[in-house]
Design an enzyme around this catalytic site. Structure first.
Site, PDB file in Angstrom:
ATOM      1  N   ASP A 424      36.776  12.617 -46.660  1.00 32.97           N
ATOM      2  CA  ASP A 424      35.605  11.874 -47.095  1.00 32.97           C
ATOM      3  C   ASP A 424      35.222  12.243 -48.527  1.00 32.97           C
ATOM      4  O   ASP A 424      35.415  13.378 -48.969  1.00 32.97           O
ATOM      5  CB  ASP A 424      34.418  12.173 -46.169  1.00 32.97           C
ATOM      6  CG  ASP A 424      33.163  11.446 -46.602  1.00 32.97           C
ATOM      7  OD1 ASP A 424      33.128  10.220 -46.472  1.00 32.97           O
ATOM      8  OD2 ASP A 424      32.240  12.117 -47.097  1.00 32.97           O
ATOM      9  N   GLU A 479      39.455   8.789 -48.991  1.00 33.03           N
ATOM     10  CA  GLU A 479      38.406   7.799 -49.233  1.00 33.03           C
ATOM     11  C   GLU A 479      38.056   7.865 -50.718  1.00 33.03           C
ATOM     12  O   GLU A 479      37.211   8.633 -51.148  1.00 33.03           O
ATOM     13  CB  GLU A 479      37.173   8.097 -48.382  1.00 33.03           C
ATOM     14  CG  GLU A 479      36.144   6.973 -48.436  1.00 33.03           C
ATOM     15  CD  GLU A 479      34.698   7.481 -48.460  1.00 33.03           C
ATOM     16  OE1 GLU A 479      33.804   6.693 -48.119  1.00 33.03           O
ATOM     17  OE2 GLU A 479      34.462   8.633 -48.833  1.00 33.03           O
TER      18      GLU A 479
END
EC number: 2.4.1.18
Length: 862
Positions: A424, A479
């Site tokens: 993330d 991401e």
């Protein structure tokens, strides 16, 4: 967690002064002195931690690639050092993209940084793999006749361990501090049993410079719980060491790596149909079978790492080695993963190493008591704080931070058998400005400058190197919204080492169209460009929507399409309204086009496969702590007379189509037509020909479609089929025979640059996948029959996909993305790249300029 819409702060200098430790070690000649390097472990088994940043960034200036003094420290073999430097000169990434040559110094710098850091770890810790087993030494570890507890807290003046086992009085359990800031204690067994009982509460109590003693949850704790009888109670660390009879034993091996991941993004806590927090075991027994039934081969679990604030969606992590106790115990999570493996489903974990919760009471931030960055997990000042996320930022150059984070990855792989990770917030890690208020235009300088956080890049290179060393078939997804070149290439080539990058511009494009454009304004060329706008040889996970689009304040695609009509118009017992008809049709088309054209993998968030209504709203003060909108209403798709079942059936068939024909893994991708007047997109992917008619009204009978393979085509998947809520206007048993087009081998004489063509029926707002075949194909929501492919058919699996012109990068912020005029994509036909030369087949129209890799357009195309 990211949105490309809010992607900066002033960039920080990436050069750093020579550390005192290195200056005492390295002489002017570069030879190693006899004086021991302060803060460096000479034997990892002795567990001597370092309290200084010992990365080679200390002695190499940014952008330079001259010989590092650290190289002389690494080995006495000069030839090994020379070989390392020779390898740095030959960067595979630049061979793939010659436009990166201008940034060769940057790549040489970060490769040298990575190499030097890895060699330092190998010298002082044995290997990267051993270094990443810090959890065997730090935290609580059971030994033959005692429990040993260690904690890195160089800022502490005194320390003791407290808990239920000693009545929270640590007078008898004082800890000792070594020269490297590591506190330790050996707690002997009592009567042959551990002094600290399994599943009992513990904390680390320490006194810092102002004389105040504080209790903190141990940084390496493996389980943390909250008193359920107290509202907003603080968390307690829990000593987790179940007896053999209670310890979960894995029964199933990891499934083999699929050719292309079809990922089901899921949040265990909100997976129940009831307004409660669901458990790992209930998810395993009730939800995993649904995922398997819809033909997903991978599940990506969110919010696994413990986070005290539930509404953070798991992104404000407080305890990095602990599973979220809301949903159960570590053994329960193991049961879930083993159950997934038994179903042939791989499990990825949403790992958050981009930042940490600023929660002092429950989290890692509690160890920060104002000390310097070299004695902390985080940077000090502005560099250590993310102003948008209100969270702390790691110091990736710190030795103990590297140990902590790399060990964290190995912990989840070894202990829980995860099959990989979705990292993330990678954009925040890549740049000192964290992507805040940045609109990435594709200029390479945006990726490779002093704004680049090389410390973080080197950490991610180490992380990917480690992950693939431990689990060679692991899948690691980044991401990243910026589209940094090389992010998805191997570390050995100078890349960062991720296997995939999330194609984050795609959902933004769909949201823009659904919110701001009438159907007649949709551009087929722009949609096709957005879906194929990715770097050649760097794989992407395509998705139309994820959890980001489902949170409160936003809307899912189904909700954008049908809004309040979903509450009253989804019954099959009444005629569908125009809004519902349009919504169901476009929902299927948007997701299928995204899957078929958008990447080398596909992702869907839990519930969106059947058009789940409402947004996600976690219990919070603003909604009266309600969980009503923090659940998945599976009853909607299970109710036979509701239209949600049609969207679910199409999702299942979509995935099965890829499972049978592997089009996601195929490198054959050719867009032959993007007709703005007809609102039709035609392309080939693998062995299939796809036809999408976005026109809201026009039906095209006998619509001519270009194709490569001659033969007989039949429907493989049809969104208009009655099984998927359509009126069933397309005949599935009809044969579509091809006709030759033009002169063989002369593309400009072909139809849309394809040597063959056939005709199809194209009803409005429908899509169809056609297959060249001999045997009949059964079309249905749950099953696509095996079909016989002509043995004479040419295989294209080794041909490259037409992707971005190399120097343009992947442009992820569609609000600022512009095409360089001389490289603008043609509005009609797109040419296929020849595998041997990389040149475009249509030599009369386009050529590759050898020096730059830029497209030479003659004549200029609009």
């Amino acid at each position: 967690m990211y949105s490309s819409c809010n992607l900066s702060a002033p960039s920080l200098s990436s050069s750093s002064p020579i550390s005192r430790e290195f200056s005492s070690l390295v002489s002017v000649s570069g030879r190693c002195n006899t004086k021991k390097l302060s803060g460096v472990v000479s034997n990892s088994k002795n567990l001597r931690a370092k309290n200084r940043a010992t990365s080679s960034s200390s002695i190499i200036a940014h952008g330079k690639a001259y010989r590092s003094s650290v190289s002389a420290v690494l080995t006495d073999d000069n030839s090994a050092t020379v070989k390392m430097e020779e390898d740095v000169e030959n960067i595979g990434l630049i061979s793939l993209d010659p436009a990166l040559e201008a940034y060769k110094d940057h790549f040489k710098y970060r490769i040298t940084r990575f190499t030097d850091q890895k060699k330092l770890i190998e010298k002082y810790e044995g290997s990267l793999e051993e270094f990443a087993q810090g959890y065997l030494q730090f935290g609580f570890n059971r030994q033959e006749d005692c429990i040993v507890y260690r904690e890195w807290a160089p800022a502490a003046l005194e320390a003791e361990v407290v808990g239920d086992f000693n009545g929270w009085n640590g007078a008898a359990h004082k800890m000792e501090k070594n020269q490297f800031g590591v506190w330790s204690i050996r707690i002997p067994d009592i009567g042959g049993n551990p002094a600290i009982p399994h599943n009992s509460r513990v904390k680390f109590r320490f006194k810092h410079s102002n004389g105040v003693s504080v209790d903190r949850i141990p940084a390496w704790i493996k389980y943390a719980t909250q008193d359920p009888t107290r509202f907003a109670a603080p968390y307690d660390g829990v000593y987790w060491d179940p007896p053999p009879t209670e310890r979960y034993q894995f029964k199933y091996p990891r499934p083999p790596k699929p050719e292309a991941p079809r990922i089901y993004e899921a949040h265990v806590g909100m997976s129940s149909s009831e307004p409660i927090i669901n458990t790992y075991r209930e998810f395993a027994d009730d939800v995993l079978p649904r995922i398997r039934a819809n033909n997903y081969n991978t599940v990506q679990l969110m919010a696994v790492m413990e986070h005290s604030y539930y509404a953070s969606f798991g992104y404000h992590v407080t305890n990095f080695f602990a599973v979220s106790s809301r949903s159960g115990t570590p053994e329960d999570l193991k049961y879930l993963i083993d159950k997934a493996h038994s179903l042939g489903i791989r499990v990825l974990m949403d790992v958050v190493h981009s930042h940490a919760s600023n929660n002092i009471t429950d989290g890692l931030n509690g160890f920060d008591v104002g000390q310097s960055s070299q004695d902390s997990y985080f940077h000090t000042g502005d560099r250590g704080y993310h102003k948008l996320w209100d969270s702390r930022l790691f110091n990736y150059s710190n030795w103990e931070v590297l140990r902590f984070l790399l060990s964290n990855l190995r912990w989840w792989l070894d202990e829980f058998k995860f099959d990989g990770f979705r990292f993330d917030g990678v954009t925040s890690m890549l740049y000192h400005h964290h992507g805040i208020n940045m609109g990435f235009s594709g200029n390479y300088y945006e990726y490779f400058s002093e704004a680049t956080d090389v410390d973080a890049v080197v950490y991610m290179m180490l992380a990917n190197n480690l992950i693939h060393s431990i689990v060679p078939d692991a899948a690691v997804v980044a991401e990243d919204v910026s589209g940094m070149p090389g992010l998805g290439r191997p570390v050995s080539e100078g890349g960062v080492g991720f296997d995939y990058r999330l194609a984050m511009a795609i959902p933004d494009k769909w949201i823009d169209y659904l919110k701001n454009k009438e159907d007649a304004e949709w551009s087929m060329n722009e949609l096709s460009w957005s879906l194929t706008n990715r770097r050649y040889t760097e794989k992407c996970i395509a998705y139309a929507e994820s959890h980001d689009q489902a949170i409160v304040g936003d809307k899912t695609i189904a909700f954008l399409l049908m809004d309040k009509d979903m509450y009253t118009g989804m019954s099959c017992l009444t005629e569908a309204s125009p809004v519902i008809d349009r919504g169901i049709a476009l929902h299927k088309m948007i997701h299928f086009l995204t899957m078929a054209l958008g990447g080398e993998g596909y992702l869907n968030f839990m519930g969106n496969e059947f058009g789940h209504p409402d947004w996600i709203d976690f219990p919070r003060e603003g909604n009266g702590w309600s969980s009503d909108k923090c659940r998945r209403q599976w009853n909607l798709v299970d109710t036979e007379h509701l239209r949600f079942k049609f969207l679910n059936a199409f999702d299942r068939a979509m995935n099965l189509l890829d499972e049978k024909f592997k089009f996601l893994a195929s490198s054959k991708q050719f867009i032959s037509s993007t007709d703005e007047d007809d609102k039709v997109i035609v392309f080939e992917r693998g062995d299939l020909v796809f036809v999408f008619n976005f026109h809201p009204e026009n039906t095209y009978e006998g619509y001519k479609v270009g194709c490569d393979l001659p033969g007989k085509y039949r429907v493989a998947l049809d969104s208009d089929a009655w099984e998927f809520g359509g009126p069933g206007r397309v005949a599935h048993d009809a044969d579509h025979f091809t006709s030759p087009e033009g002169v063989p081998g002369v593309p400009e004489t072909n139809f849309n640059n394809r040597p063959n063509s056939f005709k199809v029926l194209c009803p409005p707002r429908t899509c169809v996948a056609m297959l060249c075949r001999l045997a009949p194909l059964v079309v249905g929501p749950a099953k696509l029959a095996q079909n016989e492919i002509s043995s004479q058919r040419k295989s294209y699996h080794d041909e490259p996909v037409q992707k971005l012109v190399p120097q343009m990068g992947a442009l992820e912020d569609d609000t600022v993305q512009k095409l360089v005029p001389e490289m603008e994509a043609p509005k009609g036909d797109l040419q296929k790249i020849e595998p041997e030369t990389g040149a475009l087949e249509d030599d009369a129209v386009q050529k590759i300029v050898p020096e730059t890799g830029a497209l030479k357009v003659d004549p200029v195309q609009s």
